[in-house]
Structure formats: C-alpha cells, structure tokens
Design an enzyme around this catalytic site. Structure first.
Site, mmCIF file in Angstrom:
data_model
loop_
_atom_site.group_PDB
_atom_site.id
_atom_site.type_symbol
_atom_site.label_atom_id
_atom_site.label_comp_id
_atom_site.label_asym_id
_atom_site.label_seq_id
_atom_site.Cartn_x
_atom_site.Cartn_y
_atom_site.Cartn_z
ATOM 1 N N LYS A 162 42.778 31.113 52.260
ATOM 2 C CA LYS A 162 42.269 32.496 52.237
ATOM 3 C C LYS A 162 43.281 33.472 52.848
ATOM 4 C CE LYS A 162 39.166 35.847 52.557
ATOM 5 N NZ LYS A 162 38.297 36.419 51.596
ATOM 6 N N ALA A 210 51.252 50.793 42.276
ATOM 7 C CA ALA A 210 51.826 51.499 43.429
ATOM 8 C C ALA A 210 50.840 52.572 43.885
ATOM 9 C CB ALA A 210 53.152 52.132 43.025
ATOM 10 N N GLY A 211 50.857 52.871 45.168
ATOM 11 C CA GLY A 211 49.930 53.875 45.674
ATOM 12 C C GLY A 211 50.090 54.065 47.165
ATOM 13 N N CYS A 218 39.776 43.509 54.906
ATOM 14 C CA CYS A 218 40.388 42.179 54.753
ATOM 15 C C CYS A 218 41.912 42.179 54.872
ATOM 16 C CB CYS A 218 39.986 41.580 53.413
ATOM 17 S SG CYS A 218 38.255 41.171 53.363
ATOM 18 N N ARG A 285 36.814 51.259 56.531
ATOM 19 C CA ARG A 285 37.682 50.551 57.473
ATOM 20 C C ARG A 285 39.110 50.473 56.943
ATOM 21 N NH1 ARG A 285 33.794 45.456 58.466
ATOM 22 N NH2 ARG A 285 33.495 45.793 56.250
HETATM 23 N N1 LIG Z 1 34.112 43.235 53.561
HETATM 24 C C1 LIG Z 1 34.689 42.450 52.684
HETATM 25 O O1 LIG Z 1 34.867 42.808 51.524
HETATM 26 C C2 LIG Z 1 35.123 41.047 53.050
HETATM 27 C C3 LIG Z 1 35.687 40.216 52.046
HETATM 28 C C4 LIG Z 1 36.081 38.936 52.380
HETATM 29 C C5 LIG Z 1 35.917 38.466 53.682
HETATM 30 N N2 LIG Z 1 35.385 39.284 54.629
HETATM 31 C C6 LIG Z 1 35.214 38.721 55.958
HETATM 32 O O2 LIG Z 1 33.812 38.554 56.195
HETATM 33 C C7 LIG Z 1 33.514 38.817 57.571
HETATM 34 C C8 LIG Z 1 32.442 39.888 57.676
HETATM 35 O O3 LIG Z 1 32.968 41.111 57.189
HETATM 36 P P1 LIG Z 1 32.026 42.329 56.819
HETATM 37 O O4 LIG Z 1 32.879 43.296 56.109
HETATM 38 O O5 LIG Z 1 30.787 41.839 56.155
HETATM 39 O O6 LIG Z 1 31.652 42.866 58.306
HETATM 40 P P2 LIG Z 1 30.543 43.958 58.698
HETATM 41 O O7 LIG Z 1 31.045 44.590 59.944
HETATM 42 O O8 LIG Z 1 30.192 44.788 57.516
HETATM 43 O O9 LIG Z 1 29.252 43.089 59.052
HETATM 44 C C9 LIG Z 1 29.164 42.278 60.176
HETATM 45 C C10 LIG Z 1 27.721 42.338 60.675
HETATM 46 O O10 LIG Z 1 27.582 41.361 61.685
HETATM 47 C C11 LIG Z 1 26.698 41.865 62.673
HETATM 48 N N3 LIG Z 1 26.851 41.095 63.907
HETATM 49 C C12 LIG Z 1 27.827 41.197 64.849
HETATM 50 N N4 LIG Z 1 27.643 40.295 65.809
HETATM 51 C C13 LIG Z 1 26.521 39.596 65.467
HETATM 52 C C14 LIG Z 1 25.821 38.516 66.079
HETATM 53 N N5 LIG Z 1 26.226 37.975 67.224
HETATM 54 N N6 LIG Z 1 24.711 38.056 65.468
HETATM 55 C C15 LIG Z 1 24.273 38.606 64.305
HETATM 56 N N7 LIG Z 1 24.893 39.613 63.689
HETATM 57 C C16 LIG Z 1 26.015 40.104 64.264
HETATM 58 C C17 LIG Z 1 27.074 43.319 62.790
HETATM 59 O O11 LIG Z 1 26.035 44.088 63.386
HETATM 60 C C18 LIG Z 1 27.338 43.678 61.303
HETATM 61 O O12 LIG Z 1 26.159 44.187 60.703
HETATM 62 C C19 LIG Z 1 34.850 39.184 58.211
HETATM 63 O O13 LIG Z 1 35.401 38.038 58.786
HETATM 64 C C20 LIG Z 1 35.692 39.633 57.043
HETATM 65 O O14 LIG Z 1 37.052 39.431 57.260
HETATM 66 C C21 LIG Z 1 34.983 40.560 54.334
#
Ligand SMILES: NC(=O)c1ccc[n+]([C@@H]2O[C@H](COP(=O)([O-])OP(=O)(O)OC[C@H]3O[C@@H](n4cnc5c(N)ncnc54)[C@H](O)[C@@H]3O)[C@@H](O)[C@H]2O)c1
Length: 408
Positions: A162, A210-211, A218, A285
């Site tokens: 990943k 490009a951009g 991520c 973000r």
């Molecule tokens: N956003 C994306 O498109 C994407 C894609 C691939 C991978 N990821 C990975 O997935 C993971 C999550 O990303 P995201 O974008 O969904 O994050 P996010 O911040 O949108 O969501 C995380 C959620 O977890 C909750 N949280 C925090 N601590 C907690 C706990 N102890 N118990 C329960 N809930 C808790 C937060 O309140 C929040 O609502 C990250 O590791 C990210 O790298 C994200």
C-alpha cells in the site's frame, strides 16, 4: 452474512460500513466523536461522497446499519472489527498511531469469544504484531483472535504494497509536474507529452496529469511515512524526498505566476475556484487550495472562494476570505482567478460571463481543464501548468483596478 463493527466513521470507515451493510451484513459503525454519531443517527452525514447518503439511509432504515459511540455495545457478538481510524503524519513524517492504539485498547477491553480484527487504516510495517500484542495484553484470557490487514488494495504476502503503491503514484504526479515546469520554460505542452507517454503500455495514462500536485489524506502522509520508515532504517530516500519537494513547488508556482503578472499581491482581489483536494469530495486535508490560500493571505491578497460541496467544512477552517455562492461571485471584481480543483462544474462555466465579472481576466488553470486557445479567444489571459507559456513580468504588469479601465 456476518456481524461487523467498523471503528472510525470517517471517509474510509463510513463508506466501508455502509457498503458491507448493503451487501446484507449487520454493521455497527463506532466512533468517539459524539456529534458525528448523533448526526449519523439523524441521517446527517459528516462527509460528502457521491451516493453515500442514499446508501446510509437505505441500510439504516432496514436496520442493517447503526451508529454508536459505545464500544461495549458495538462489539457485543461481533465477528469482525475493522479498524478505520486515522493515522495522520506525526512530527517527523511518521504515521501517528495514537488513534489506532486508543481504538485497539478500547476494543481489547470489551471483545470476547472469537473475533477477527482487520487493520483497514494505512499503517506501517509491523502493525499487525503490535495490535495482536495489545489484544493479548489487555483482552480477556480466553479471547480467540486473529489480526489481518486489509487496506484498499493488498496483495497476499506483500503488506508493504500500500505504501509503495501510493508512493509510486505520487512519484508519477511529481514526475509529470517536473516535466510541466520544463515545458513551461521551453515551450512544450505537457498534455501532449503526457498523452504520448501514456500510449506506451508500460507507462499508462493514469496519474500523468500535471497540476498543483497531490493532496488528500493518503498520498502526502503515506509518502512521508514511507520516507520516515526508510530513513530510520538506514536508507536514504532521496527519490521520495524529491517527490515531496516537487509537490510543494507545484503549489508555489501559482504564487510566482500571480506575482509575475500582478506584482505585489497586497490588496489584490483574487478568486479561488475549488477548495477540496479533488473533485467529488468535501475532503480538505492537505488540499492544495489550503496552502495556496495560506500563501496568498500571507501576502495580504483579498480572496473570494467557492467550492461546489466543501464550503461548510471550509468555513470552519479557513478564515479571512469571502465565501461566495458560485464561481461567478468568486470572479466578481477579481484581478485573477485560480482554478484549484477540477470539478466538472468548472469545466462547464460560461467563460464569457466569468470574464465579464472580473476586473482583469487573468486565469490560472491549476488543473489544465480548459483549452488555452479557447479561453484566449474569449479574452482571458490564460496560464495552465506546463502549457508552453509562462507569465512574463515584462509583458506589461496588470495595473490596479482603479486604472484598469484605461489599460485593459
Ligand atoms: N480517506 C481516504 O480516502 C483513505 C484512502 C485509503 C486509506 N485511508 C486510510 O484510512 C484511515 C482512515 O482515514 P479516514 O480518511 O477515513 O479518516 P477520518 O479522519 O475521516 O476518520 C477517522 C475517524 O476515526 C474516529 N476515531 C478516532 N479515534 C477513534 C477511536 N479511538 N475510536 C473510534 N473512533 C475513532 C474519528 O473521530 C474519525 O471520525 C487512515 O489510515 C487513512 O490513511 C484513507
């Protein structure tokens, strides 16, 4: 069908939970954010994702999907617990595992019987063993568990993949942005270059636009985390560092272009089209827009901003700008427009109307979504990214609006 708990109801967790429920599983989404869960229980989604609201409503109403802040309640009788909390960048670029630790510790105190814990978040190498050690230490003695890894894409036996995949895609973006800046100086068109490169099956067309560089939750943190992992393990990740630097430069190039044409940006009125890091999401973000707005505000420019869906989120974090109801309002009286996010809506704008609204028709297309010749025909002074022309300071700087009618 299974009983599933998804910990973290964010961009990944909520979508994962809703999709599992739609497949017929019984799903509980668990989050420590009380306002988020209260909203979800009333049908208010904390994020924008096309089609998600309908999916959540349908499955909530059928009883297959529910939301809670209570670990005990969420984990009663569950077979699978997905960990989908965030792993943001720490101070040194490492993945900050605080949320994961907290979630797994809470989980260990309430699970019983047999459970499979699924690491869905993007986590560094070795996390599976670490999560297992927490469950062993804090879980009940008779707990039977397995920890498995299931990020978006995972090839069996290659749990590195990943980070490596995201870093490679980020490298493609930075590579084409470097080519774009060469095109800009030497008179080439990066779109033609990218199209030609993409025809080669070994290269492919994806991620060669490009951009203003990559953003979101991520790529930035995954490249940083991989570079950090490499460095603390005795490597010298020069390529990853260059990828990050080129990405930062991509945003800064907007400042240079604006300054070339407007001179000092102090008190200049500039419109920003798009705030989310990419279209079809309200995720801000690491959005290039935030960095560009920050840089422009540091130079005391006045800003009018608009985004099709991210306005509510943006109002909470961006201060000192005017939020506009549409792209035309963001253009009104502006001396330059910067297109930051390639929303479809921005491809379909009435460009003549947009130009008429502006004090000076300088258009910086940060995503190359418009045809330069077409915009120039409408009367814009157009600059894309790597499209053969870069703004020259000597080419008669744009005078301030009070004198505009005489010079434009
Ligand atoms: N956003 C994306 O498109 C994407 C894609 C691939 C991978 N990821 C990975 O997935 C993971 C999550 O990303 P995201 O974008 O969904 O994050 P996010 O911040 O949108 O969501 C995380 C959620 O977890 C909750 N949280 C925090 N601590 C907690 C706990 N102890 N118990 C329960 N809930 C808790 C937060 O309140 C929040 O609502 C990250 O590791 C990210 O790298 C994200």
């Amino acid at each position: 069908m299974s009983t599933i708990t998804v910990t973290g109801a964010g961009y990944v967790g909520l979508v994962t939970g809703a999709c599992f429920a739609d497949l017929g599983n019984t799903v509980t989404c668990l989050d420590i954010d009380e306002a988020r869960i209260a909203g979800l229980n009333r049908g208010i989604l904390p994020i924008y994702e096309p089609g998600l609201k309908e999916l959540v409503d349908r499955n909530r109403e059928s009883g297959r999907l529910r939301f809670t802040t209570d670990y005990q309640d969420a984990c009663r009788g569950t077979e699978f617990v997905f960990i989908a909390v965030n792993t943001p960048s720490g101070q040194e670029g490492e993945a900050d595992m605080g949320q994961v630790r907290s979630a797994v510790e809470s989980l260990a105190r309430v699970v019983s019987g047999r459970v499979i814990v699924v690491n869905k978040s993007t986590m560094p190498i070795g996390t599976g063993d670490w999560v297992a050690s927490i469950l062993e230490r804090l879980g009940p003695p008779d707990l039977q568990f397995a920890v498995v890894s299931n990020p978006e894409f995972l090839r069996e036996g290659a749990a590195m993949i990943k980070y490596a995949s995201n870093a490679f895609l980020a490298t493609k973006i930075s590579f084409i942005n470097e080519i774009a800046s060469i095109c800009e100086k030497l008179g080439g068109d990066v779109k033609t270059v990218a199209r030609g490169m993409g025809l080669d099956k070994r290269i492919g067309t994806a991620f060669l636009d490009a951009g203003l560089g990559y953003g979101g939750s991520c790529f930035p943190k995954d490249v940083k985390a991989l570079a950090h992992m490499a460095a603390v393990n005795g490597c010298h990740p020069q390529l990853l560092r260059a990828v990050m630097e080129i990405n930062r430069d991509a945003r800064r190039s907007v400042m240079w272009k604006l300054r070339q044409r407007l001179g000092s940006l102090e008190d200049r009125l500039i419109g920003i089209l798009g705030l989310s890091f990419k279209p079809n999401t309200d995720d801000l973000r690491e959005s290039p827009a935030l960095e560009i707005i920050h840089l422009l505000r540091a130079e005391h420019a006045r800003l009018q901003v608009y985004d099709p869906v991210a306005m509510d989120k943006a109002r909470r974090i961006i201060k000192g700008v005017e939020f506009c109801e549409d792209a035309y309002a963001a253009a009104a009286g502006a001396e330059a427009l910067v297109l930051v996010t390639d929303w479809n809506e921005f491809k379909q704008l009435d460009m003549a109307r947009l130009k008429a609204a502006m004090a000076y028709p300088l258009f910086i297309d940060g995503r190359n979504i418009h045809d330069p010749e077409q915009l120039r025909r409408v009367g814009f002074e157009y600059y894309g990214v790597g499209r053969g022309q870069s703004p020259e300071a000597g080419n008669g700087r744009v005078t301030r609006p009070t004198q505009v009618s005489a010079t434009v």
